[in-house]
Design a protein around this motif. Structure first.
Motif, mmCIF file in Angstrom:
data_model
loop_
_atom_site.group_PDB
_atom_site.id
_atom_site.type_symbol
_atom_site.label_atom_id
_atom_site.label_comp_id
_atom_site.label_asym_id
_atom_site.label_seq_id
_atom_site.Cartn_x
_atom_site.Cartn_y
_atom_site.Cartn_z
ATOM 1 N N VAL A 215 51.930 54.863 -19.542
ATOM 2 C CA VAL A 215 52.283 55.867 -18.529
ATOM 3 C C VAL A 215 53.372 56.751 -19.120
ATOM 4 N N CYS A 247 48.500 59.205 -17.524
ATOM 5 C CA CYS A 247 48.398 57.776 -17.231
ATOM 6 C C CYS A 247 47.105 57.220 -17.830
ATOM 7 N N ILE A 256 49.999 53.625 -8.909
ATOM 8 C CA ILE A 256 51.231 53.821 -9.674
ATOM 9 C C ILE A 256 52.255 54.489 -8.775
ATOM 10 N N LEU A 457 53.480 49.943 -11.821
ATOM 11 C CA LEU A 457 52.023 49.915 -11.927
ATOM 12 C C LEU A 457 51.544 48.595 -11.366
#
Length: 494
Positions: A215, A247, A256, A457
């Protein structure tokens, strides 16, 4: 939200617009005719639309810096939104035509406003379809130029060839399926036969990531400033920021959360616009607006953005911030006597800004004059360069100001060349400016940042999180305080 027509052009400097793709929707056009009634204006041929857009964007005849029908100060300019008048001013309009430019590529779409005919033009801020159309163009741009590689012509040509089949899936009848969050379309053989688990594969996400989870979040703030060095005019500045995300995570719809934080003395974020993939926002995040003079909101975060990301890089959100001072304060004095110009420039780096630049330059253009002849100019820091055309003085300040955080330039220039330099109807006689270009890494003026540990996440795998932030300049001018100050807007707007 529906489209009457969509266009993609490419434009190289000094050349005419080249139409690369167009798509029209007769069913939407018929609905537009019924809703508009006598105010209906048909969409002209592609060549006519190209010419109108070419002129509106200021790409036609670049030597003409002022065109009354486009640049008159009584006109209300709206970012990204154009109004076309195929039959001439006052004879009907095509509105709103949204445009997005990146490198040599220009994307445009003509939206169908789902409302009955009205003599007044509704505010753009009240039109949800316009926001959705901007998101659509942004994702289409990400598909055509993956990773913002505007110079990759092979990739661009390949993606342009795919557009007919892409649009038959994501926008078959003029209305996008599921309001696209990414126009990234992979070849059919790469699409999984069935979605894993019980989650349904979204129409806007035709592929899945496989491999290590990463990310990346970058915060970039852009500062603009008009400094006059005069008691008669107030200095102006504003700051707007973009949070970009990429991402690469497994799963059909991974969840997320990215959190933006401010220091205790940071300026609160305002006018926040989030990407459509953001699932929920706190009401205090959305209510703060710089356009409302009576707004007493002091919410200073943290700002949480939960979302399910598209495959391609995207802008998570944008915002503005009312910071108390610009990063660099300056004064500029220019006096002319018998073809000789005396210069005096003072630049001061504010104490709240990190004294570390990726680059920092001050450009001093000289309009409506001959070429520069002899120079006797000294600087306390950095070095001077003269452009090949001898009409621009470049002060390269490097990567640091001195310990005093102040730098000066002073001296004289003789204009003895025979060749005329650039012309500008605005900057005549002693009306002149210094324009600053700089980039400060690991710094934002509002203090906005993303902590790696705040990125969450919800997955069985732990992602690698990469964050960055930068402060860059745009339209950063310091005007000559001894000359005539041009009539510029009373405030800077996005």
């Amino acid at each position: 939200m529906s489209f009457r027509a969509i266009w993609v052009w490419s434009h190289e400097k000094g050349e005419a617009l080249k139409l690369r793709f167009s798509r029209r929707y007769p069913t939407v056009e018929r609905r537009a005719k019924l809703l508009s009634g006598p105010q209906y204006v048909a969409v002209p041929e592609d060549c006519a639309v190209s010419q109108l857009v070419f002129s509106k964007l200021g790409l036609e005849d670049p030597d003409r810096l002022y065109v009354a029908s486009r640049d008159d100060c009584v006109l209300h300019q709206e970012s990204l939104v154009l109004e076309l008048n195929p039959d001439g001013p006052g004879r009907g309009k095509l509105w709103p035509l949204l445009t997005m430019t990146h490198g040599s590529l220009i994307l445009a779409c003509l939206c169908q406003m789902e409302a009955s005919a009205s003599s007044s033009q509704p505010p753009i801020s009240n039109q949800a379809s316009v926001c959705q159309a901007i998101a659509f163009l942004s994702d289409l741009q990400a598909f055509l130029l993956p990773g913002s590689k505007a110079s990759d012509q092979d990739t661009l040509a390949s993606r342009l060839d795919q557009l007919p089949s892409v649009f038959s899936h994501i926008c078959p009848l003029g209305t996008p399926n599921d309001t696209p969050r990414s126009a990234a379309v992979v070849p059919p053989q790469a699409v999984p036969a069935a979605s894993s688990g019980s989650q349904k594969q979204p129409a806007w996400k035709s592929g899945l990531h496989k491999g290590k989870s990463t990310v990346s979040v970058s915060v970039t703030e852009t500062v603009r400033s008009m400094q006059y060095g005069s008691h008669d005019k107030q200095d102006l500045w504003d700051v707007y920021g973009n949070v970009m995300c990429k991402c690469e995570v497994e799963g059909v719809q991974p969840s997320i959360t990215v959190t933006l934080s401010l220091p205790p003395n940071g300026s609160p974020l305002q006018d926040i616009l989030a990407h459509p993939c953001v699932s929920a926002l706190d009401t205090s995040t959305l209510t703060s607006s710089s356009m409302d003079p009576g707004d007493g909101s002091t919410f200073s975060g943290p700002y949480k953005f939960p979302f399910s990301p598209p495959l391609e890089p995207f802008r998570l959100c944008s915002y503005t911030s009312q910071v108390p001072v610009p990063p660099i304060l300056g004064t500029y004095q220019l006096k002319e006597d018998n073809g000789q110009v005396q210069l005096n420039v003072l630049l001061k780096l504010h104490e709240s800004v990190t004294n570390s630049f990726e680059y920092c330059e001050a450009h001093l253009p000289f309009f409506n004059r001959c070429q520069m002849g002899s120079l006797d100019v000294k600087v306390t820091s950095g070095q001077l360069e003269v452009s090949k055309e001898k009409n621009l003085l470049v002060w390269v300040l490097g990567q640091k100001f001195p310990r005093s955080r102040e730098v000066t330039l002073e001296g004289t220039i003789n204009f003895s060349g025979q060749t005329a330099g650039p012309t500008d109807p605005l900057c005549t006689d002693a009306t002149a400016y210094v324009k600053l270009y700089f980039r400060i890494p690991d710094q934002t003026l509002s203090g906005c940042s993303v902590d790696q540990h705040s990125v969450q996440l919800y997955s069985s795998t732990k992602p690698k999180v990469v964050t960055s932030r930068d402060l860059v300049s745009s339209e950063y001018y310091i005007w000559n305080s001894t000359g005539h100050t041009p009539m510029l807007p009373s405030s800077l707007t996005m």
